[in-house]
Design a protein around this motif. Structure first.
Motif, PDB file in Angstrom:
ATOM      1  N   SER A 172       1.174  -0.625   7.815  1.00  0.00           N
ATOM      2  CA  SER A 172       1.194  -1.992   7.292  1.00  0.00           C
ATOM      3  C   SER A 172       2.571  -2.423   6.803  1.00  0.00           C
ATOM      4  CB  SER A 172       0.134  -2.157   6.214  1.00  0.00           C
ATOM      5  OG  SER A 172       0.161  -1.069   5.334  1.00  0.00           O
ATOM      6  N   ARG A 173       2.735  -3.723   6.778  1.00  0.00           N
ATOM      7  CA  ARG A 173       3.987  -4.357   6.399  1.00  0.00           C
ATOM      8  C   ARG A 173       3.701  -5.531   5.475  1.00  0.00           C
ATOM      9  NH1 ARG A 173       5.354  -0.382   8.497  1.00  0.00           N
ATOM     10  NH2 ARG A 173       6.817  -0.055  10.201  1.00  0.00           N
ATOM     11  N   LYS A 174       4.791  -6.091   4.905  1.00  0.00           N
ATOM     12  CA  LYS A 174       4.648  -7.274   4.046  1.00  0.00           C
ATOM     13  C   LYS A 174       5.813  -8.193   4.394  1.00  0.00           C
ATOM     14  CE  LYS A 174       5.571  -6.509  -0.285  1.00  0.00           C
ATOM     15  NZ  LYS A 174       5.456  -5.864  -1.579  1.00  0.00           N
TER      16      LYS A 174
ATOM     17  N   SER B  81       0.829  -1.216   0.000  1.00  0.00           N
ATOM     18  CA  SER B  81       0.000   0.000   0.000  1.00  0.00           C
ATOM     19  C   SER B  81       0.860   1.262   0.000  1.00  0.00           C
ATOM     20  CB  SER B  81      -0.985  -0.007   1.172  1.00  0.00           C
ATOM     21  OG  SER B  81      -0.283  -0.083   2.367  1.00  0.00           O
ATOM     22  N   TYR B  82       2.124   1.142   0.370  1.00  0.00           N
ATOM     23  CA  TYR B  82       3.000   2.319   0.332  1.00  0.00           C
ATOM     24  C   TYR B  82       3.541   2.576  -1.079  1.00  0.00           C
ATOM     25  CZ  TYR B  82       3.209   2.219   5.491  1.00  0.00           C
ATOM     26  OH  TYR B  82       2.892   2.241   6.825  1.00  0.00           O
ATOM     27  N   ASP B  83       3.416   1.548  -1.966  1.00  0.00           N
ATOM     28  CA  ASP B  83       3.996   1.685  -3.314  1.00  0.00           C
ATOM     29  C   ASP B  83       3.432   2.897  -4.043  1.00  0.00           C
ATOM     30  OD1 ASP B  83       5.427  -0.513  -2.808  1.00  0.00           O
ATOM     31  OD2 ASP B  83       4.360  -1.858  -4.177  1.00  0.00           O
TER      32      ASP B  83
ATOM     33  N   ILE C  22      10.101   3.574  13.587  1.00  0.00           N
ATOM     34  CA  ILE C  22       9.336   4.531  14.398  1.00  0.00           C
ATOM     35  C   ILE C  22       9.513   5.937  13.824  1.00  0.00           C
ATOM     36  CG2 ILE C  22      11.224   5.002  16.051  1.00  0.00           C
ATOM     37  CD1 ILE C  22       9.073   4.925  18.283  1.00  0.00           C
ATOM     38  N   CYS C  23       8.492   6.766  13.991  1.00  0.00           N
ATOM     39  CA  CYS C  23       8.503   8.121  13.420  1.00  0.00           C
ATOM     40  C   CYS C  23       9.772   8.882  13.811  1.00  0.00           C
ATOM     41  CB  CYS C  23       7.284   8.875  13.944  1.00  0.00           C
ATOM     42  SG  CYS C  23       7.219  10.575  13.397  1.00  0.00           S
ATOM     43  N   ILE C  24      10.478   9.375  12.818  1.00  0.00           N
ATOM     44  CA  ILE C  24      11.713  10.126  13.103  1.00  0.00           C
ATOM     45  C   ILE C  24      11.371  11.534  13.606  1.00  0.00           C
ATOM     46  CG2 ILE C  24      12.102  11.158  10.809  1.00  0.00           C
ATOM     47  CD1 ILE C  24      15.059  10.348  11.103  1.00  0.00           C
TER      48      ILE C  24
ATOM     49  N   GLN D  28      20.038   6.480   4.926  1.00  0.00           N
ATOM     50  CA  GLN D  28      19.313   7.753   5.024  1.00  0.00           C
ATOM     51  C   GLN D  28      18.878   8.026   6.469  1.00  0.00           C
ATOM     52  OE1 GLN D  28      20.372   8.948   1.885  1.00  0.00           O
ATOM     53  NE2 GLN D  28      18.681  10.227   2.599  1.00  0.00           N
ATOM     54  N   ARG D  29      18.418   6.994   7.161  1.00  0.00           N
ATOM     55  CA  ARG D  29      17.957   7.176   8.547  1.00  0.00           C
ATOM     56  C   ARG D  29      19.135   7.663   9.405  1.00  0.00           C
ATOM     57  NH1 ARG D  29      12.775   6.312  11.626  1.00  0.00           N
ATOM     58  NH2 ARG D  29      13.513   6.719  13.689  1.00  0.00           N
ATOM     59  N   ARG D  30      20.312   7.060   9.166  1.00  0.00           N
ATOM     60  CA  ARG D  30      21.506   7.458   9.933  1.00  0.00           C
ATOM     61  C   ARG D  30      21.871   8.907   9.617  1.00  0.00           C
ATOM     62  NH1 ARG D  30      26.468   7.341   8.190  1.00  0.00           N
ATOM     63  NH2 ARG D  30      26.091   5.910   6.466  1.00  0.00           N
TER      64      ARG D  30
END
Ligand code: HEM
Length: 463
Positions: A342-344, A76-78, A408-410, A99-101
């Motif tokens: 959601s996840r897959k 659903s994020y696609d 988790i939300c950055i 990127q998160r780092r």
């Protein structure tokens, strides 16, 4: 792995079809009915798509944290990749990790403190335009406030014309992303032998000769031009005035820290979109609850007038606004802006003692677990005291308004500082009075919104 031990769930064709219609009409009612009928871990298949729905803290911990490495964001994020590119919200694997780092530094407490004056300035600028006695829709005002804060904080103050273009383009983009046309297209494509039906539905949707599609594609182009031009301008200036400058500074020239202009554009768009709608909705719901619960409104006013000495809050004063923070935390328990994530699973997995076949979409239901009797006392009641020291204990994964685990939300701390700043600045300046009659109904698209907005009248504040 055997698939014998699948979780319970709807299996009959007619029940599944009726679920699709219920989802369109009232997704929350559908979730509540499904969990009541089948329990808190539910499995079903729709055409060739597999789904699991979760309303259980232990199962959610497994998916979002303990076994997070076995999951990616769900299909659903696609759809969002058209606009978010490879930004933090939707990227995966090594790209996401890097990127998160790189971005963690820009969201540190120290950097958020630096952005606090912008939050105060932009909030005050909007509040100063309000006229005593006038009726206004707080949902719109909160949206404007958080969008101004994030765009000035991220990109710096622009000429009025640029700000209007950006605001309108982002609104068009959000409107498009929130429509559910792609769900119907997926079902239409389902019987055909297409390999990736989700991607095919997205492509088909983008090709539809509709006015909304054209407007959406035009808006993406406008935002791209504006953001890429800004990146070029800021790269050449070597300043440290806003969030984009921080991103440019943290991204160096070596392979480990290099960020291309395209990647930077993606991150800017992710933050612009993820960083305003959710907080605006949370604030609108906060006002709904304050206006419905006069004794809570009185308490929050008392605290703000006592703690905030000047006209607007100092950064150091925010920490003392413990009741105000509890009010905000209780609001996002009852009204989580992202009402599900959601996840897959990339490989077959286990959730509790159930077998989950690979490529199953796992829906984590934030709204229902945060109101579940299994985890909360009087869950439907608005009781900020739960979140005060010594308040109600709760299972960690039954309260996840900002998500959990590595994804988790950055922007969590940014959102809390921003919410406390906006609420206390508003309370210092105005008394807000209810101008709506009945409780709002839900508009559940990307985020959970009050369909009727939040009509209020403003008066000069009496301490
Ligand atoms: C009340 C306000 C907010 C709420 C409730 C909220 C909620 C969430 C949730 C639930 C997720 C996880 C999604 C998932 O697991 O699939 C998330 C991720 C994210 N949020 Fe927020 N958010 C808020 C404000 C913000 C702000 C202010 C920013 C930026 C300034 C932001 C930026 C992001 C980003 C970039 C991600 C993706 C993180 C990653 O995958 O590494 N959010 N948010």
């Amino acid at each position: 792995m055997s698939e014998k031990n699948l979780p319970p769930g709807p299996r009959s064709f007619w029940e599944l079809i009726s679920m699709i219609f219920q989802r369109q009409k009232n997704p929350i009612k559908l979730y509540e009915n499904i969990f009541a009928k089948y329990g808190d871990v539910v499995f079903f298949k729709l055409a060739s798509f597999r789904f699991v729905m979760l309303n259980d803290a232990e199962a959610i911990e497994q998916v979002l944290q303990t076994d997070a490495q076995n999951y990616t964001k769900s299909s659903s994020y696609d759809r969002f990749r058209i606009i978010f590119g490879n930004g933090l919200l939707v990227s995966e694997g090594e790209v996401w990790k890097k990127q998160r780092r790189l971005m963690a530094g820009s969201f540190s407490t120290k950097q958020i403190e630096k952005l606090h004056p912008i939050m105060v300035r932009e909030t005050s600028a909007i509040l100063n335009k309000w006229k005593v006695g006038e009726k206004l829709d707080l949902a719109k005002e909160m949206n404007l406030m958080t969008l101004e804060i994030i765009s000035v904080g991220l990109l710096g103050k622009r000429q009025e014309n640029d700000s209007v273009v950006l605001r309108e383009a982002l609104q068009d983009i959000l409107e498009y992303l929130q429509s559910s046309r792609h769900l119907w297209l997926q079902l239409l494509i389902a019987p055909f032998p297409v390999k990736d039906k989700y991607q095919a539905a997205i492509k088909l949707e983008a090709m539809l000769p509709l006015k909304s599609t054209k407007k959406f594609l035009g808006s993406i182009q406008k935002v791209n031009q504006l953001v890429l031009a800004l990146i070029e301008e800021r790269r050449s200036k070597n300043l440290m005035e806003n969030f984009l400058d921080m991103l440019i500074k943290t991204s160096g020239s070596d392979e480990d820290s290099k960020m291309s202009d395209q990647q930077m554009r993606d991150e800017v768009l992710n933050i612009l979109l993820a960083g305003h709608e959710s907080t605006a909705n949370a604030l609108t719901w906060t006002w709904h609850e304050l206006l419905k619960n006069p004794e809570v409104y009185q308490k929050i006013k008392q605290e703000v007038h006592q703690v905030v000495k000047g006209e607007t809050p100092m950064y150091e004063e925010l920490e003392q606004l413990t009741y105000t923070r509890a009010v905000f935390e209780e609001t996002i328990r009852l009204y989580p802006p992202f009402w599900r994530v959601s996840r897959k699973n990339k490989i077959p997995t286990k959730i509790k003692n159930f077998d989950i076949p690979e490529i199953t979409n796992v829906i984590v239901s934030l709204y229902t677990i945060q109101r579940s009797k299994k985890y909360w006392k009087a869950p439907e009641k608005f009781q900020p005291e739960r979140f005060l020291e010594g308040g109600e204990e709760h299972a960690k994964f039954a309260y996840i308004p900002f998500g959990a685990g590595p994804r988790i939300c950055i922007g969590m701390n940014f959102a809390i500082v921003e919410a406390l700043t906006i609420l206390s600045t508003m309370i210092k300046k105005y008394d807000i009075e209810k101008a709506f009659e009945s409780d709002p109904t839900y508009l559940m698209s990307l985020t959970l919104q009050p369909k009727e907005g939040c009509m209020v009248r403003v008066k000069k504040a009496k301490a």
